[in-house]
Design an enzyme around this catalytic site. Structure first.
Site, PDB file in Angstrom:
ATOM      1  N   HIS A 171       0.819  -1.221   0.000  1.00 44.03           N
ATOM      2  CA  HIS A 171       0.000   0.000   0.000  1.00 44.03           C
ATOM      3  C   HIS A 171       0.854   1.274   0.000  1.00 44.03           C
ATOM      4  CE1 HIS A 171      -3.133  -2.841   1.062  1.00 44.03           C
ATOM      5  NE2 HIS A 171      -2.452  -3.209   2.127  1.00 44.03           N
ATOM      6  N   SER A 198       1.604  -0.407  -5.480  1.00 47.42           N
ATOM      7  CA  SER A 198       0.697  -0.595  -4.353  1.00 47.42           C
ATOM      8  C   SER A 198       0.036  -1.957  -4.484  1.00 47.42           C
ATOM      9  CB  SER A 198      -0.360   0.505  -4.367  1.00 47.42           C
ATOM     10  OG  SER A 198      -0.940   0.632  -3.099  1.00 47.42           O
ATOM     11  N   SER A 244      -5.668   1.621  -2.394  1.00 54.72           N
ATOM     12  CA  SER A 244      -4.975   1.948  -1.139  1.00 54.72           C
ATOM     13  C   SER A 244      -3.922   3.051  -1.264  1.00 54.72           C
ATOM     14  CB  SER A 244      -4.331   0.692  -0.556  1.00 54.72           C
ATOM     15  OG  SER A 244      -3.329   0.206  -1.417  1.00 54.72           O
ATOM     16  N   ASP A 247       3.297  -7.649  -0.036  1.00 49.27           N
ATOM     17  CA  ASP A 247       2.171  -7.611   0.905  1.00 49.27           C
ATOM     18  C   ASP A 247       0.982  -8.286   0.223  1.00 49.27           C
ATOM     19  OD1 ASP A 247       0.029  -7.025   2.562  1.00 49.27           O
ATOM     20  OD2 ASP A 247       0.476  -4.889   2.752  1.00 49.27           O
ATOM     21  N   GLU A 290       4.476  -9.327   4.134  1.00 52.45           N
ATOM     22  CA  GLU A 290       3.873  -8.503   5.174  1.00 52.45           C
ATOM     23  C   GLU A 290       2.647  -9.107   5.860  1.00 52.45           C
ATOM     24  OE1 GLU A 290       4.766  -5.450   6.226  1.00 52.45           O
ATOM     25  OE2 GLU A 290       2.964  -4.540   7.042  1.00 52.45           O
ATOM     26  N   ASN A 312       4.744 -11.054   8.921  1.00 50.21           N
ATOM     27  CA  ASN A 312       3.449 -10.968   9.598  1.00 50.21           C
ATOM     28  C   ASN A 312       3.490 -11.556  11.003  1.00 50.21           C
ATOM     29  OD1 ASN A 312       0.419 -10.532   9.485  1.00 50.21           O
ATOM     30  ND2 ASN A 312       0.511 -12.701   9.981  1.00 50.21           N
ATOM     31  N   LYS A 323       4.505  -7.464  14.751  1.00 53.33           N
ATOM     32  CA  LYS A 323       3.682  -7.144  13.576  1.00 53.33           C
ATOM     33  C   LYS A 323       2.236  -7.581  13.855  1.00 53.33           C
ATOM     34  CE  LYS A 323       1.815  -6.979   9.398  1.00 53.33           C
ATOM     35  NZ  LYS A 323       0.446  -7.423   9.115  1.00 53.33           N
ATOM     36  N   ASP A 333       0.027  -4.388  14.480  1.00 53.63           N
ATOM     37  CA  ASP A 333      -0.573  -3.826  13.255  1.00 53.63           C
ATOM     38  C   ASP A 333      -1.966  -4.423  13.033  1.00 53.63           C
ATOM     39  OD1 ASP A 333      -1.263  -4.276  10.435  1.00 53.63           O
ATOM     40  OD2 ASP A 333       0.737  -3.680   9.826  1.00 53.63           O
ATOM     41  N   ASN A 334      -2.039  -5.755  12.963  1.00 51.52           N
ATOM     42  CA  ASN A 334      -3.326  -6.395  12.670  1.00 51.52           C
ATOM     43  C   ASN A 334      -4.360  -6.036  13.735  1.00 51.52           C
ATOM     44  OD1 ASN A 334      -1.182  -7.616  11.306  1.00 51.52           O
ATOM     45  ND2 ASN A 334      -2.231  -9.563  11.079  1.00 51.52           N
ATOM     46  N   CYS A 340      -5.980  -2.026  13.205  1.00 54.00           N
ATOM     47  CA  CYS A 340      -7.401  -2.091  12.819  1.00 54.00           C
ATOM     48  C   CYS A 340      -8.287  -1.446  13.886  1.00 54.00           C
ATOM     49  CB  CYS A 340      -7.834  -3.533  12.571  1.00 54.00           C
ATOM     50  SG  CYS A 340      -7.039  -4.258  11.105  1.00 54.00           S
ATOM     51  N   HIS A 360      -7.521  -9.133   3.483  1.00 56.73           N
ATOM     52  CA  HIS A 360      -6.646  -8.677   2.393  1.00 56.73           C
ATOM     53  C   HIS A 360      -7.318  -8.691   1.027  1.00 56.73           C
ATOM     54  CE1 HIS A 360      -2.781  -7.526   0.731  1.00 56.73           C
ATOM     55  NE2 HIS A 360      -3.073  -8.327  -0.280  1.00 56.73           N
ATOM     56  N   HIS A 410      -3.487   2.182   8.611  1.00 51.58           N
ATOM     57  CA  HIS A 410      -3.103   2.289  10.022  1.00 51.58           C
ATOM     58  C   HIS A 410      -2.246   3.533  10.282  1.00 51.58           C
ATOM     59  CE1 HIS A 410      -4.646  -1.640  10.192  1.00 51.58           C
ATOM     60  NE2 HIS A 410      -3.547  -2.340  10.238  1.00 51.58           N
ATOM     61  N   SER A 465       5.690  -2.670  12.164  1.00 52.32           N
ATOM     62  CA  SER A 465       5.650  -3.599  11.024  1.00 52.32           C
ATOM     63  C   SER A 465       6.842  -3.383  10.101  1.00 52.32           C
ATOM     64  CB  SER A 465       4.371  -3.376  10.210  1.00 52.32           C
ATOM     65  OG  SER A 465       3.257  -3.460  11.035  1.00 52.32           O
ATOM     66  N   GLN A 477      10.055  -5.417   8.555  1.00 51.59           N
ATOM     67  CA  GLN A 477      10.319  -5.564   7.117  1.00 51.59           C
ATOM     68  C   GLN A 477      11.781  -5.231   6.802  1.00 51.59           C
ATOM     69  OE1 GLN A 477       9.131  -6.716   4.458  1.00 51.59           O
ATOM     70  NE2 GLN A 477       6.899  -6.743   4.579  1.00 51.59           N
TER      71      GLN A 477
HETATM   72  P1  NAI Z   1      -6.163 -14.698  11.551  1.00 50.45           P
HETATM   73  O1  NAI Z   1      -5.890 -16.026  10.943  1.00 50.45           O
HETATM   74  O2  NAI Z   1      -5.532 -14.301  12.833  1.00 50.45           O
HETATM   75  O3  NAI Z   1      -7.748 -14.482  11.728  1.00 50.45           O
HETATM   76  C1  NAI Z   1      -8.729 -14.893  10.823  1.00 50.45           C
HETATM   77  C2  NAI Z   1      -9.859 -15.519  11.670  1.00 50.45           C
HETATM   78  O4  NAI Z   1     -10.973 -15.782  10.818  1.00 50.45           O
HETATM   79  C3  NAI Z   1      -9.440 -16.858  12.289  1.00 50.45           C
HETATM   80  O5  NAI Z   1      -9.624 -16.822  13.687  1.00 50.45           O
HETATM   81  C4  NAI Z   1     -10.352 -17.866  11.597  1.00 50.45           C
HETATM   82  O6  NAI Z   1     -10.724 -18.937  12.472  1.00 50.45           O
HETATM   83  C5  NAI Z   1     -11.541 -17.008  11.221  1.00 50.45           C
HETATM   84  N1  NAI Z   1     -12.353 -17.567  10.140  1.00 50.45           N
HETATM   85  C6  NAI Z   1     -11.946 -18.260   9.040  1.00 50.45           C
HETATM   86  N2  NAI Z   1     -13.000 -18.612   8.284  1.00 50.45           N
HETATM   87  C7  NAI Z   1     -14.104 -18.138   8.915  1.00 50.45           C
HETATM   88  C8  NAI Z   1     -15.496 -18.174   8.636  1.00 50.45           C
HETATM   89  N3  NAI Z   1     -15.972 -18.814   7.558  1.00 50.45           N
HETATM   90  N4  NAI Z   1     -16.344 -17.563   9.488  1.00 50.45           N
HETATM   91  C9  NAI Z   1     -15.881 -16.923  10.594  1.00 50.45           C
HETATM   92  N5  NAI Z   1     -14.576 -16.848  10.920  1.00 50.45           N
HETATM   93  C10 NAI Z   1     -13.698 -17.454  10.090  1.00 50.45           C
HETATM   94  O7  NAI Z   1      -5.779 -13.641  10.414  1.00 50.45           O
HETATM   95  P2  NAI Z   1      -5.574 -12.050  10.639  1.00 50.45           P
HETATM   96  O8  NAI Z   1      -4.159 -11.771  10.898  1.00 50.45           O
HETATM   97  O9  NAI Z   1      -6.627 -11.588  11.550  1.00 50.45           O
HETATM   98  O10 NAI Z   1      -5.841 -11.515   9.151  1.00 50.45           O
HETATM   99  C11 NAI Z   1      -7.130 -11.589   8.549  1.00 50.45           C
HETATM  100  C12 NAI Z   1      -7.070 -10.944   7.167  1.00 50.45           C
HETATM  101  O11 NAI Z   1      -6.784  -9.560   7.287  1.00 50.45           O
HETATM  102  C13 NAI Z   1      -5.989 -11.492   6.261  1.00 50.45           C
HETATM  103  O12 NAI Z   1      -6.466 -11.499   4.925  1.00 50.45           O
HETATM  104  C14 NAI Z   1      -4.864 -10.499   6.408  1.00 50.45           C
HETATM  105  O13 NAI Z   1      -3.979 -10.557   5.328  1.00 50.45           O
HETATM  106  C15 NAI Z   1      -5.639  -9.222   6.492  1.00 50.45           C
HETATM  107  N6  NAI Z   1      -5.007  -8.068   7.154  1.00 50.45           N
HETATM  108  C16 NAI Z   1      -5.552  -6.838   6.864  1.00 50.45           C
HETATM  109  C17 NAI Z   1      -5.057  -5.701   7.453  1.00 50.45           C
HETATM  110  C18 NAI Z   1      -5.632  -4.380   7.108  1.00 50.45           C
HETATM  111  O14 NAI Z   1      -5.060  -3.359   7.487  1.00 50.45           O
HETATM  112  N7  NAI Z   1      -6.758  -4.302   6.439  1.00 50.45           N
HETATM  113  C19 NAI Z   1      -3.946  -5.746   8.414  1.00 50.45           C
HETATM  114  C20 NAI Z   1      -3.489  -7.074   8.704  1.00 50.45           C
HETATM  115  C21 NAI Z   1      -4.014  -8.191   8.089  1.00 50.45           C
END
Ligand code: NAI
Length: 432
Positions: A55, A78, A83, A133, A158, A183, A188, A192-193, A197, A303, A353, A361, A365
């Site tokens: 991003h 990006s 983003s 990322d 990332e 990650n 991180k 960050d996550n 958020c 993501h 963020h 984060s 990196q």
């Molecule tokens: P995580 O693996 O810690 O959490 C995902 C959760 O979703 C897990 O607890 C899992 O059991 C649950 N899950 C899976 N399928 C499900 C379903 N059908 N119904 C309900 N729950 C379900 O992963 P994390 O780190 O929380 O990342 C989640 C996403 O966010 C990823 O795609 C990651 O790349 C992205 N991300 C986005 C950020 C942003 O700024 N927008 C920052 C960091 C990560």
């Protein structure tokens, strides 16, 4: 260099504004600034040609300029079509750094931008390091330009979703270079996550809709790191939050954090705001839209854009754009508000963020790039994590900025708990 052809941004005139915000961000990014201090003279990234796909925000600009100060040549795109902060991209372009990024590009342009970064180095040389990322740059190189792989020393990734892709490659034997999973450094994903958020989700919903959050029912799908931050964000704004999960451990955590935990099918009709955070696909689909209340706000902070079935909406409802990244869908009499076309909302409708958490984060990196570039031979073609002492270093670099005093172990105390006074302080299996 022919700078004229070395960037594509929305408006280069935004560069001054971008530069002013970069200066402000630097003050909030002590981890990156102290790496600059530590390595400015020795230039340990000299010779590295890093193509980055992450991003293109103000915070990322501070990362890019850190890598350059450490001696690297850098090109950038990006990792999401919505983003980019156009003033950040302009400031980077104005500093003669090849950057191909603007907010609101299409999918074809997205691929084109990544492709430009592969060979936009001095003398047309190709990349020899990847900073990614979500894995789109990695996939582009490995699947479409395999001839470039031989020169690449390693890649750092990332986010959760990108790490999943790398792990699949490692299992299938199709990972042709060492990779560092940034990650899952504690500093991180647990910051960050989560805390990222916690600040950026509600910010995005407010900027997009100006809706009153207090009193609303919000439904958060997934209670991983992003889900925990998202649920906390909504609760902090006064919403009543329901969580969905498939993992019993995370479901129990959500319940014991005081959230109602329900199945999506049962909770969807109560919700005023729905947020997907799972990194999984098909979380909100047609049958859910059919049950929703009028004016339900639907968005995703995971993501990729496959958590919400936007194609179902496009096929079954009439769309009216309220403003960029905010669409109203008329579904036989009731209306659904979709944010950022189902793409990650905190970067699509807000600015991602805050700098301080991104400093954590991006310090990871930078350390990952340093490690892969300087100790290449220590790594096989596998996915690694940074050692715990570096994770602790990242945290340590961020303490004084927020006035944290850290107690110090006596030799005697350290022996008693089986560590050294300098750390690492926890075993590998400790979960924080
Ligand atoms: P995580 O693996 O810690 O959490 C995902 C959760 O979703 C897990 O607890 C899992 O059991 C649950 N899950 C899976 N399928 C499900 C379903 N059908 N119904 C309900 N729950 C379900 O992963 P994390 O780190 O929380 O990342 C989640 C996403 O966010 C990823 O795609 C990651 O790349 C992205 N991300 C986005 C950020 C942003 O700024 N927008 C920052 C960091 C990560």
């Amino acid at each position: 260099i022919d700078t004229a052809s070395k960037f594509k941004v929305k408006d280069i005139n935004l560069a001054d504004w971008g530069r002013k915000e970069i200066k402000l961000a630097e003050a909030e990014m002590p981890g990156l600034m102290s790496l600059r201090e530590e390595y400015r003279q020795s230039k340990p990234l000299a010779g590295a040609r890093i193509a980055g796909c992450l991003h293109m925000t103000i915070q990322t600009a501070v990362l890019i300029e850190t890598l350059i100060e450490l001696g690297a040549e850098v090109t950038w795109s990006s990792c999401n079509i919505f983003s980019t902060q156009d003033h950040a991209a302009a400031a980077i372009a104005a500093a003669n750094i090849p950057v191909y990024a603007w907010k609101g590009m299409n999918e074809t342009e997205f691929d084109w931008c990544i492709e430009q970064t592969l060979t936009a180095f001095e003398g047309g040389k190709p990349l020899n390091m990847i900073l990614d990322d979500g894995g789109d740059l990695t996939n582009m190189v490995l699947d479409r330009y395999p001839e470039l792989v031989k020169d690449i020393k390693g890649l750092s990734e990332e986010t959760t979703t990108g790490v999943h892709r790398l792990q699949e490659r490692e299992e299938n034997g199709t990972l042709p270079m060492p990779a560092i999973n940034v990650n899952d450094s504690v500093t991180k994903s647990k910051f960050d996550n989560k805390y990222g958020c916690k600040e950026s989700l509600v910010d995005a919903i407010r900027r997009a809709t100006d809706v009153m959050m207090a009193g609303k029912v919000a439904l958060v799908a997934g209670y991983g790191d992003v889900g925990k931050g998202s649920a906390a964000s909504l609760r902090g704004a006064g919403a009543r939050v329901i969580v969905t999960e498939i993992d019993p451990i995370c479901a129990l955590q959500a319940a014991m954090d005081g959230f109602e935990v329900k199945k999506m099918d049962n909770a969807v009709e109560e919700a005023d705001i729905i947020v997907t955070t799972t990194g999984n696909k098909d979380i909100v689909v047609g049958r859910h839209f059919e049950k929703m209340k009028d004016k339900t706000i639907v968005c995703n902070i995971g993501h990729f854009d496959n958590e919400i079935d936007v194609s179902w909406l496009n096929a079954n409802a009439t769309k009216t754009e309220i403003k960029p990244q905010v669409d109203l869908y008329d579904l036989k009499g009731k209306e659904i508000i979709l944010l950022a076309e189902g793409r990650l909302v905190n970067l699509g409708c807000a600015t991602g963020h805050p700098s301080f958490v991104m400093s954590n984060s991006f310090t990871n990196q930078t350390l990952a790039q340093l490690e892969l570039w300087n100790n290449t031979d220590a790594y096989e073609n596998k996915v690694y994590m940074l050692p715990k002492h570096l994770d602790e270093k990242v945290a340590r670099l961020h303490l004084s900025k927020i006035g944290v005093e850290l107690d110090v172990l006596s030799k005697d105390q350290a022996e008693y708990i089986g560590v050294t006074p300098e750390g690492p302080y926890k075993p590998e299996y400790y979960r924080y």
